[in-house]
Write a protein that holds these residues in place. Structure first.
Motif, PDB file in Angstrom:
ATOM      1  N   GLY A 105      -7.716 -12.810  19.509  1.00 45.34           N
ATOM      2  CA  GLY A 105      -7.764 -11.426  20.000  1.00 45.34           C
ATOM      3  C   GLY A 105      -6.415 -10.742  19.866  1.00 45.34           C
ATOM      4  O   GLY A 105      -6.327  -9.579  19.447  1.00 45.34           O
ATOM      5  N   ARG A 106      -5.365 -11.446  20.203  1.00 46.77           N
ATOM      6  CA  ARG A 106      -4.012 -10.880  20.091  1.00 46.77           C
ATOM      7  C   ARG A 106      -3.635 -10.631  18.638  1.00 46.77           C
ATOM      8  O   ARG A 106      -2.991  -9.639  18.317  1.00 46.77           O
ATOM      9  N   MET A 107      -4.048 -11.530  17.752  1.00 42.66           N
ATOM     10  CA  MET A 107      -3.741 -11.348  16.332  1.00 42.66           C
ATOM     11  C   MET A 107      -4.462 -10.121  15.781  1.00 42.66           C
ATOM     12  O   MET A 107      -3.885  -9.349  15.009  1.00 42.66           O
ATOM     13  N   GLU A 108      -5.709  -9.922  16.176  1.00 43.92           N
ATOM     14  CA  GLU A 108      -6.440  -8.735  15.740  1.00 43.92           C
ATOM     15  C   GLU A 108      -5.744  -7.473  16.234  1.00 43.92           C
ATOM     16  O   GLU A 108      -5.610  -6.494  15.495  1.00 43.92           O
ATOM     17  N   GLU A 109      -5.305  -7.499  17.485  1.00 46.40           N
ATOM     18  CA  GLU A 109      -4.597  -6.352  18.048  1.00 46.40           C
ATOM     19  C   GLU A 109      -3.279  -6.116  17.313  1.00 46.40           C
ATOM     20  O   GLU A 109      -2.919  -4.976  17.006  1.00 46.40           O
ATOM     21  N   GLN A 156       2.238   1.170   9.766  1.00 44.12           N
ATOM     22  CA  GLN A 156       2.373   1.459   8.339  1.00 44.12           C
ATOM     23  C   GLN A 156       1.898   2.871   8.023  1.00 44.12           C
ATOM     24  O   GLN A 156       2.522   3.588   7.237  1.00 44.12           O
ATOM     25  N   LYS A 157       0.787   3.296   8.642  1.00 44.24           N
ATOM     26  CA  LYS A 157       0.268   4.650   8.424  1.00 44.24           C
ATOM     27  C   LYS A 157       1.270   5.682   8.918  1.00 44.24           C
ATOM     28  O   LYS A 157       1.519   6.694   8.239  1.00 44.24           O
ATOM     29  N   LEU A 158       1.852   5.447  10.078  1.00 44.65           N
ATOM     30  CA  LEU A 158       2.832   6.390  10.608  1.00 44.65           C
ATOM     31  C   LEU A 158       4.085   6.446   9.733  1.00 44.65           C
ATOM     32  O   LEU A 158       4.654   7.523   9.519  1.00 44.65           O
ATOM     33  N   LYS A 159       4.512   5.305   9.192  1.00 46.74           N
ATOM     34  CA  LYS A 159       5.660   5.303   8.283  1.00 46.74           C
ATOM     35  C   LYS A 159       5.350   6.088   7.017  1.00 46.74           C
ATOM     36  O   LYS A 159       6.209   6.819   6.505  1.00 46.74           O
ATOM     37  N   GLN A 160       4.117   5.945   6.517  1.00 45.12           N
ATOM     38  CA  GLN A 160       3.708   6.721   5.345  1.00 45.12           C
ATOM     39  C   GLN A 160       3.734   8.216   5.663  1.00 45.12           C
ATOM     40  O   GLN A 160       4.198   9.015   4.844  1.00 45.12           O
ATOM     41  N   ASP A 161       3.224   8.578   6.832  1.00 44.14           N
ATOM     42  CA  ASP A 161       3.225   9.986   7.222  1.00 44.14           C
ATOM     43  C   ASP A 161       4.645  10.530   7.337  1.00 44.14           C
ATOM     44  O   ASP A 161       4.919  11.656   6.920  1.00 44.14           O
ATOM     45  N   ILE A 162       5.559   9.731   7.885  1.00 43.90           N
ATOM     46  CA  ILE A 162       6.956  10.166   8.012  1.00 43.90           C
ATOM     47  C   ILE A 162       7.557  10.394   6.636  1.00 43.90           C
ATOM     48  O   ILE A 162       8.232  11.406   6.401  1.00 43.90           O
ATOM     49  N   ARG A 163       7.292   9.459   5.710  1.00 43.15           N
ATOM     50  CA  ARG A 163       7.821   9.638   4.349  1.00 43.15           C
ATOM     51  C   ARG A 163       7.236  10.881   3.684  1.00 43.15           C
ATOM     52  O   ARG A 163       7.940  11.635   3.025  1.00 43.15           O
ATOM     53  N   TYR A 164       5.915  11.100   3.885  1.00 48.00           N
ATOM     54  CA  TYR A 164       5.274  12.256   3.249  1.00 48.00           C
ATOM     55  C   TYR A 164       5.778  13.561   3.848  1.00 48.00           C
ATOM     56  O   TYR A 164       6.103  14.500   3.127  1.00 48.00           O
ATOM     57  N   GLU A 205      -0.053  -3.053  13.471  1.00 46.04           N
ATOM     58  CA  GLU A 205       0.760  -3.072  12.251  1.00 46.04           C
ATOM     59  C   GLU A 205       0.233  -2.051  11.243  1.00 46.04           C
ATOM     60  O   GLU A 205       1.023  -1.355  10.591  1.00 46.04           O
ATOM     61  N   ARG A 206      -1.078  -1.959  11.113  1.00 46.69           N
ATOM     62  CA  ARG A 206      -1.659  -0.959  10.214  1.00 46.69           C
ATOM     63  C   ARG A 206      -1.333   0.452  10.678  1.00 46.69           C
ATOM     64  O   ARG A 206      -1.037   1.330   9.872  1.00 46.69           O
ATOM     65  N   LYS A 207      -1.406   0.663  11.999  1.00 46.56           N
ATOM     66  CA  LYS A 207      -1.083   1.974  12.540  1.00 46.56           C
ATOM     67  C   LYS A 207       0.386   2.315  12.256  1.00 46.56           C
ATOM     68  O   LYS A 207       0.708   3.442  11.889  1.00 46.56           O
TER      69      LYS A 207
END
Length: 99
Positions: free
Chosen positions: A42-46, A55-63, A51-53
């Motif tokens: 359960g913790r690994m899924e969380e 990465q998405k936020l880092k992509q948004d910051i770069r864009y 981590e995906r969130k």
């Protein structure tokens, strides 16, 4: 046939008791391991979700650090337009408002 001596009976009972105690504790530990493994899953899924969130936020910051991203942000959030852009105003009239 001779009856078993009392010491051999006691020795057999003690060995049987020790085996029973060891098996019981072994199965209890196996149960604890299963509970911990499911909690870890359960913790690994969380963690993967976070981590995906991230990465998405880092992509948004770069864009949004690029001129195109700034222009898009200004258009979407502040309704700003660049010169030469066409603005369309859509009006919806419903049949209910006509009566």
């Amino acid at each position: 046939m001779n009856a078993p001596k009392l010491r051999w009976v006691l020795f057999g009972a003690a060995v049987t008791f020790m085996i029973a105690v060891l098996l019981t504790s072994f199965f209890k530990e196996i149960e604890k391991i299963d509970v911990l493994a499911s909690a870890l899953d359960g913790r690994m899924e969380e963690l993967v979700k976070e981590e995906r969130k991230t990465q998405k936020l880092k992509q948004d910051i770069r864009y949004y650090s690029t001129p195109e991203g700034i222009a898009r942000l200004a258009t979407e959030q502040f309704n700003l337009v660049q010169s030469g852009d066409r603005i369309y105003k859509i009006e919806i009239t419903s049949k209910d408002s006509l009566q």
